[in-house]
Write a protein that holds these residues in place. Sequence first.
Motif, short mmCIF file in Angstrom:
data_model
loop_
_atom_site.label_atom_id
_atom_site.label_comp_id
_atom_site.label_asym_id
_atom_site.label_seq_id
_atom_site.Cartn_x
_atom_site.Cartn_y
_atom_site.Cartn_z
N ALA A 120 -12.55 -14.55 46.29
CA ALA A 120 -13.98 -14.29 46.48
C ALA A 120 -14.39 -13.10 45.62
N GLU A 121 -15.66 -13.14 45.22
CA GLU A 121 -16.23 -12.03 44.45
C GLU A 121 -16.49 -10.87 45.40
N VAL A 122 -15.91 -9.72 45.12
CA VAL A 122 -16.06 -8.58 46.02
C VAL A 122 -17.48 -8.01 45.90
N ASP A 123 -18.02 -7.51 47.03
CA ASP A 123 -19.41 -7.06 47.09
C ASP A 123 -19.82 -6.17 45.93
N ALA A 124 -18.99 -5.18 45.62
CA ALA A 124 -19.37 -4.18 44.63
C ALA A 124 -19.40 -4.73 43.21
N ILE A 151 -21.10 -16.55 38.37
CA ILE A 151 -21.08 -15.12 38.06
C ILE A 151 -22.11 -14.38 38.92
N ASP A 152 -21.66 -13.26 39.47
CA ASP A 152 -22.53 -12.36 40.23
C ASP A 152 -23.35 -13.11 41.28
N CYS A 153 -24.68 -12.97 41.29
CA CYS A 153 -25.50 -13.56 42.36
C CYS A 153 -25.41 -15.07 42.41
N ALA A 154 -25.03 -15.72 41.32
CA ALA A 154 -24.89 -17.17 41.32
C ALA A 154 -23.70 -17.61 42.16
N ASP A 155 -22.86 -16.66 42.55
CA ASP A 155 -21.70 -16.92 43.39
C ASP A 155 -22.09 -16.67 44.85
N ALA A 156 -21.90 -17.68 45.70
CA ALA A 156 -22.29 -17.55 47.11
C ALA A 156 -21.59 -16.39 47.79
N ASP A 157 -20.42 -15.97 47.26
CA ASP A 157 -19.72 -14.83 47.85
C ASP A 157 -20.58 -13.57 47.82
N CYS A 158 -21.50 -13.52 46.87
CA CYS A 158 -22.29 -12.30 46.66
C CYS A 158 -23.54 -12.24 47.53
N ASP A 159 -23.85 -13.29 48.28
CA ASP A 159 -25.05 -13.26 49.11
C ASP A 159 -25.05 -12.03 50.01
N GLY A 160 -26.14 -11.28 49.94
CA GLY A 160 -26.27 -10.06 50.73
C GLY A 160 -25.73 -8.83 50.06
N SER A 161 -25.03 -8.99 48.93
CA SER A 161 -24.46 -7.84 48.23
C SER A 161 -25.46 -7.27 47.21
N GLY A 195 -27.58 -4.29 42.01
CA GLY A 195 -28.16 -3.18 41.27
C GLY A 195 -29.13 -2.41 42.15
N MET A 196 -29.73 -1.39 41.62
CA MET A 196 -30.65 -0.57 42.38
C MET A 196 -31.87 -1.40 42.82
N GLY A 197 -32.13 -1.43 44.12
CA GLY A 197 -33.29 -2.17 44.63
C GLY A 197 -33.17 -3.67 44.52
N CYS A 198 -31.93 -4.17 44.38
CA CYS A 198 -31.69 -5.61 44.19
C CYS A 198 -30.56 -6.05 45.10
N ALA A 199 -30.73 -7.22 45.73
CA ALA A 199 -29.67 -7.81 46.56
C ALA A 199 -29.59 -9.30 46.26
N CYS A 200 -28.37 -9.82 46.26
CA CYS A 200 -28.19 -11.26 46.03
C CYS A 200 -28.64 -12.05 47.26
N GLY A 201 -29.36 -13.14 47.04
CA GLY A 201 -29.80 -14.00 48.12
C GLY A 201 -30.17 -15.37 47.59
N GLY A 202 -29.63 -16.41 48.19
CA GLY A 202 -29.95 -17.76 47.72
C GLY A 202 -29.49 -18.01 46.30
N LEU A 203 -28.34 -17.43 45.92
CA LEU A 203 -27.71 -17.62 44.61
C LEU A 203 -28.55 -17.05 43.46
N LYS A 204 -29.39 -16.05 43.76
CA LYS A 204 -30.13 -15.39 42.70
C LYS A 204 -30.42 -13.95 43.11
#
Length: 635
Positions: A295-299, A313-323, A326-335
């Motif tokens: 799994a892609e680690v949060d950080a 890669i990054d937000c396109a990976d479901a592992d990153c949901d909620g992670s 960047g500043m003022g940005c969180a992964c959600g819904g694969l974006k």
Amino acid sequence: MSRIESLPRWLSGLLLASALVAGCKVEFPEGMPYTCTQDVDCAGGGAICATRPGTTVHYCCVPSPEVCNGLDDDCDGQVDELEATTCYTGPEGTRGVGRCKEGTPSCGPNGTILCTGEVKPATAETCNGVDDNCDGQVDEGFDFQTNPLHCGRCNRRCASTEQCLAGRCEPRAETLCDNGIDDNNDGTTDCADPGCTDQACGVGCVCHDGGKAEGKCDDGVDNDGDGLIDCEDSDCNAQVCGAGRACRNFRCGEAKCDDGVDNDGNGAVDCADPSCAGGSCAPGPSCVCKNGQKAEVDAACLNGVDDDGDGAIDCADADCDGSSCGMGCACGGLKPREVTCDDKLDNDGDGKVDCADSDCDTKSCGAGCVCAGTTATETVCNDGIDNDGDGKIDCADMADCDGQVFSQPAGQVASAICMGGQAVEADCSNGQDDNGDGKIDCQPGNADANCVSGSCGPGCTLTNCVRQESNCADGADNDGDTKADCADSDCDAKSCGTGCVCNGTTRKETICTDKQDNDGDGKVDCADSDCDNLACGTGCLCTGSKAVETVCDDKQDNDGDTKVDCADSDCNTKSCGTGCVCNGTTRKETICNDRRDNDEDGLTDCADSTDCPRNTPCTKNDGSAGTCQTNKTCG
């Protein structure tokens, strides 16, 4: 935005000449190159003559706020340089505490924004004279009085022949910790003597917390004599028990989870081995084992790397949901999603800033401001500040503030509200000029117009200084008399919502066909006694708290009991059409001289001998009157 890349100068000259002759503004086609030497060459429209980044070439450029997109948006000759502000993404209350400090916004990969140079709290305090976790304390949790590794101060180690006493390294009187002798005659022997802390008590044995502890976890020996061998002993938890292995959950398990080897011989390799849960894996620098898979680690959800090798890669990976991405940005819904909506930055790299980004809908856009749809709206209308940046302050912002409180003493009703772009009097019984217009309440000759006839806020009207509830369906005490909605006598006979009317001070159901509990009493449609004698639909009437079929000839189950027309006992004795009546739960012919099968049993007039017995009046074939005969004919 229009920028110049390269095209023949004669085309540029032709456009410019045409503009100057005509005395008009030039609209630059998107991507159309247009060179210049001064701003006037760009013929207005907000365009300026700017220097292309990395060159000495000048071109016409229309400035816009800088975003992270690889372009010079603000036409200053630099690419992706953000406004020189400060930022901090650590926990609230830690900024500027201990080692924690602010950073500055900068563009990261894929349009993300980083807070470069910031320092956030460490996960654990290190003994170094610094407040690593930014909680206002330095080196908390370290015992400088007795710890031989930090005796008196950080990293001051006592020699193997010394012990730490009162923060000082003193000669250790107990010289041997495995001989069963009280060497210093202090009444304690070997590991029970504080002087033996962290000293060897034999092969694979170390003194700890006043007793023996396992120090070697891969030799198949019970080194501390407690009956437990290697990983069975809790002393060995997380300790090495062999190449690529470590003690976890009282067994020797996989410790190296990125080598493709079944190190503990249980048939499971790397992340497939339960022992690897939370361990680092390959191929990326930030891959972690989770639920038996990589799994892609949060950080690592903003590094532009497919850390777990799953093709995402990054937000396109479901592992990153909620992670964080960047500043003022969180992964959600694969974006990437914008989560900070008041920093004037395009945090998720979609070209939309703050409230203009639909991600910000309902989120705060600063003090007294909330995003509604893609627009900033004022929510505090009495602070003298243009909170939503639309150039209008407090009541002057009619779109947002009309009907909102302008002033309200503690524990009292609103004394003034915003209405029509200004503050108007709302408490018309306090003898005060609440809105500063010189008019007071309903004083003769000096009455405030709003008090005579106006509004006292959402769901509240004023008539001759009397406040009255006008919205009876919002659950609020709008007129400040401690009674809300139907409980307020002002609401009698007024709507309390769809299918609901206030009846006295109670709610009453008025629509009995929508399968809704309109009055909130837990009963729906006909089950509510309010619906008695009201229609529950076509051919249906609520009677005695139940739906009753009233139309029995339309081939419809009108009352929803799965029985149609005469099959429904509600229809007994009711008409089932011309010449037909329901008899019990069957259809009965009542007209035997119309040459029709009125009860639809396939038999007409006298032929239906059950319903049209002998001597029943009928019509003969020649049209004359007759009676039904025994042979089921009309004679």
